[in-house]
Design a protein around this motif. Structure first.
Motif, PDB file in Angstrom:
ATOM      1  N   GLU A   1       3.677   7.361   7.308  1.00 40.52           N
ATOM      2  CA  GLU A   1       4.382   7.720   6.092  1.00 40.52           C
ATOM      3  C   GLU A   1       5.232   8.966   6.329  1.00 40.52           C
ATOM      4  O   GLU A   1       4.856   9.874   7.077  1.00 40.52           O
ATOM      5  CB  GLU A   1       3.390   7.964   4.949  1.00 40.52           C
ATOM      6  CG  GLU A   1       2.654   6.702   4.514  1.00 40.52           C
ATOM      7  CD  GLU A   1       1.772   6.939   3.298  1.00 40.52           C
ATOM      8  OE1 GLU A   1       1.542   8.123   2.953  1.00 40.52           O
ATOM      9  OE2 GLU A   1       1.323   5.955   2.699  1.00 40.52           O
TER      10      GLU A   1
ATOM     11  N   ARG B   1      10.544   0.977  -5.711  1.00 34.86           N
ATOM     12  CA  ARG B   1       9.343   0.772  -4.906  1.00 34.86           C
ATOM     13  C   ARG B   1       9.376  -0.618  -4.285  1.00 34.86           C
ATOM     14  O   ARG B   1       9.670  -1.614  -4.946  1.00 34.86           O
ATOM     15  CB  ARG B   1       8.086   0.918  -5.762  1.00 34.86           C
ATOM     16  CG  ARG B   1       7.842   2.318  -6.272  1.00 34.86           C
ATOM     17  CD  ARG B   1       6.529   2.383  -7.026  1.00 34.86           C
ATOM     18  NE  ARG B   1       5.406   2.008  -6.164  1.00 34.86           N
ATOM     19  CZ  ARG B   1       4.151   1.936  -6.571  1.00 34.86           C
ATOM     20  NH1 ARG B   1       3.847   2.174  -7.847  1.00 34.86           N
ATOM     21  NH2 ARG B   1       3.194   1.598  -5.724  1.00 34.86           N
TER      22      ARG B   1
ATOM     23  N   VAL C   1      13.096  -0.553   4.226  1.00 31.23           N
ATOM     24  CA  VAL C   1      13.444   0.565   5.104  1.00 31.23           C
ATOM     25  C   VAL C   1      13.822  -0.038   6.450  1.00 31.23           C
ATOM     26  O   VAL C   1      13.021  -0.770   7.049  1.00 31.23           O
ATOM     27  CB  VAL C   1      12.284   1.563   5.258  1.00 31.23           C
ATOM     28  CG1 VAL C   1      12.664   2.666   6.235  1.00 31.23           C
ATOM     29  CG2 VAL C   1      11.912   2.153   3.911  1.00 31.23           C
TER      30      VAL C   1
ATOM     31  N   GLN D   1       8.889  -0.017   4.137  1.00 39.03           N
ATOM     32  CA  GLN D   1       9.265  -0.149   2.737  1.00 39.03           C
ATOM     33  C   GLN D   1       9.071   1.186   2.030  1.00 39.03           C
ATOM     34  O   GLN D   1       8.447   2.111   2.560  1.00 39.03           O
ATOM     35  CB  GLN D   1       8.428  -1.235   2.055  1.00 39.03           C
ATOM     36  CG  GLN D   1       6.942  -0.933   2.045  1.00 39.03           C
ATOM     37  CD  GLN D   1       6.136  -2.039   1.381  1.00 39.03           C
ATOM     38  OE1 GLN D   1       6.695  -2.974   0.827  1.00 39.03           O
ATOM     39  NE2 GLN D   1       4.810  -1.924   1.429  1.00 39.03           N
ATOM     40  N   VAL D   2       9.621   1.256   0.806  1.00 39.43           N
ATOM     41  CA  VAL D   2       9.514   2.453  -0.019  1.00 39.43           C
ATOM     42  C   VAL D   2       8.194   2.394  -0.775  1.00 39.43           C
ATOM     43  O   VAL D   2       7.874   1.386  -1.424  1.00 39.43           O
ATOM     44  CB  VAL D   2      10.703   2.549  -0.993  1.00 39.43           C
ATOM     45  CG1 VAL D   2      10.529   3.732  -1.926  1.00 39.43           C
ATOM     46  CG2 VAL D   2      12.011   2.656  -0.228  1.00 39.43           C
ATOM     47  N   LYS D   3       7.418   3.495  -0.691  1.00 43.41           N
ATOM     48  CA  LYS D   3       6.125   3.555  -1.373  1.00 43.41           C
ATOM     49  C   LYS D   3       6.247   4.134  -2.770  1.00 43.41           C
ATOM     50  O   LYS D   3       5.618   3.628  -3.718  1.00 43.41           O
ATOM     51  CB  LYS D   3       5.153   4.407  -0.538  1.00 43.41           C
ATOM     52  CG  LYS D   3       4.708   3.751   0.755  1.00 43.41           C
ATOM     53  CD  LYS D   3       3.828   2.542   0.477  1.00 43.41           C
ATOM     54  CE  LYS D   3       3.260   1.964   1.770  1.00 43.41           C
ATOM     55  NZ  LYS D   3       2.399   0.786   1.503  1.00 43.41           N
TER      56      LYS D   3
ATOM     57  N   ILE E   1       8.173   6.876   2.140  1.00 46.74           N
ATOM     58  CA  ILE E   1       8.335   5.600   2.832  1.00 46.74           C
ATOM     59  C   ILE E   1       7.213   5.440   3.839  1.00 46.74           C
ATOM     60  O   ILE E   1       6.587   6.420   4.267  1.00 46.74           O
ATOM     61  CB  ILE E   1       9.700   5.503   3.557  1.00 46.74           C
ATOM     62  CG1 ILE E   1       9.779   6.545   4.681  1.00 46.74           C
ATOM     63  CG2 ILE E   1      10.846   5.653   2.589  1.00 46.74           C
ATOM     64  CD1 ILE E   1      10.991   6.390   5.572  1.00 46.74           C
TER      65      ILE E   1
ATOM     66  N   GLN F   1      18.841   0.226   0.082  1.00 49.49           N
ATOM     67  CA  GLN F   1      17.747   0.355   1.027  1.00 49.49           C
ATOM     68  C   GLN F   1      17.875   1.686   1.741  1.00 49.49           C
ATOM     69  O   GLN F   1      18.933   2.325   1.739  1.00 49.49           O
ATOM     70  CB  GLN F   1      17.756  -0.787   2.039  1.00 49.49           C
ATOM     71  CG  GLN F   1      18.999  -0.810   2.912  1.00 49.49           C
ATOM     72  CD  GLN F   1      19.033  -1.992   3.847  1.00 49.49           C
ATOM     73  OE1 GLN F   1      18.195  -2.875   3.755  1.00 49.49           O
ATOM     74  NE2 GLN F   1      19.999  -2.022   4.758  1.00 49.49           N
TER      75      GLN F   1
END
Length: 321
Positions: free
Chosen positions: A38, A52, A56, A65-67, A83, A109
């Motif tokens: 992360e 969310r 990425v 991916q976006v957290k 991310i 993105q």
């Protein structure tokens, strides 16, 4: 009662089995999936189109991916985006993050790029600094993306367009338009004059071409003359120089011989100057004295005759009173 107890027991067993299956599935998924890392990204721009679960990518390759997305309480101008990326993603020193659009769908993105070869991974130090890792995970620096840069610079572009429009409006006044029309008219006249003088210009260019060719021929002839001169100097002047060097050497030998002769004659010259010259001086004085006596005798002979050399001078006769 027994029937209800059986149903409750069956239901409890089913729930336990379902929970076990779910835990087993999650465990299998974790074993089969790769580990993730992360990172935090602080964007000082609009994150419109990002949500969310947004993708990425690293150099265009899907990597995570976006957290989460939320405003940063310390400075509301920044948006903190958390991310997660695959462990194999080379998030090294020099990597930057930007927001890029995906086609014309309005979806955005997070794009990562710029990692340097053989650089160290981006990580928090052993003693995390609140500025480097404010939330305990490494921070990836940002870079203006294409869409973000356009949106951020849109006010400046509009202001510059407005200024340019005002200047064009002030430039294209009636007076300036008349001046521009006059310039275009003069340009047309000049073009027509050049078109009329086309044959003369062509003839001048032809003469210039001939002059340039003649100059080239003259330069070539000068080069050949220089080469001939160098050959003459090499063939004629060098023997003359050798003869001159021989004459100079002979003259030097003659000068040395003369110096030796003068050195040998120096004692005789000294004797001549010390003895002979004084005697010659006395002789000259005696000759002068003799010449004076002879001159006196010659005068007597001229005045009184030759008898003046024999007898004494006759006294005058004496007469008594």
């Amino acid at each position: 009662m027994e029937t209800r107890s059986n149903h409750v027991l069956v239901g409890a067993v089913v729930l336990i089995l379902l929970a076990a299956v779910a835990l087993f599935t999650v465990w299998i998924a974790r074993l089969g999936g790769a580990q993730e890392k992360e990172y935090d990204i602080f964007f000082r721009q609009s994150v419109d189109g990002l949500a969310r679960g947004s993708a990425v990518v690293f150099s265009g390759v899907p990597s995570g991916q976006v957290k989460s997305i939320q405003l940063w309480p310390n400075d509301p101008q920044f948006v903190r985006v958390r991310i997660s990326v695959n462990d194999e993603t080379p998030v090294l020193q020099g990597t930057t993050a930007s927001i890029s659009g995906v086609g014309f769908t309005g979806v955005s993105q997070v794009s990562l790029e710029g990692a340097r070869k053989d650089a160290q991974p981006i990580a928090c130090p052993d003693q995390p600094n609140p500025q480097d890792c404010p939330y305990g995970v490494p921070v990836i620096p940002t870079k203006q993306g294409g869409l973000g840069a356009i949106l951020n610079s849109a006010p400046q572009l509009l202001e510059r367009l407005s200024t340019l429009t005002e200047r064009l409006t002030g430039l294209l006044t009636d007076r300036n338009q008349a001046s521009i029309a006059g310039i275009l008219e003069n340009t047309n006249r000049l073009t027509d004059a050049l078109a009329d003088r086309g044959p003369e210009i062509a003839a001048t260019l032809a003469q210039t071409r001939v002059a340039i060719q003649q100059a080239g021929n003259a330069a070539q002839q000068i080069g050949e003359l220089a080469a001939t001169t160098n050959g003459v100097l090499a063939d004629d002047i060098q023997p003359t120089i050798r003869n001159l060097n021989g004459a100079i050497a002979s003259a030097q030998k003659s000068a040395e011989t003369l110096n030796a002769a003068i050195g040998d004659a120096r004692p005789g010259l000294q004797t001549f100057s010390r003895q002979t010259i004084p005697e010659a001086n006395r002789l000259v004085r005696d000759l002068r004295t003799s010449a004076a006596a002879l001159s006196s005798i010659a005068e007597k002979v001229d005045q009184r005759g030759a008898s003046s050399l024999i007898g004494s001078q006759k006294l005058p006769d004496y007469k008594g009173k």
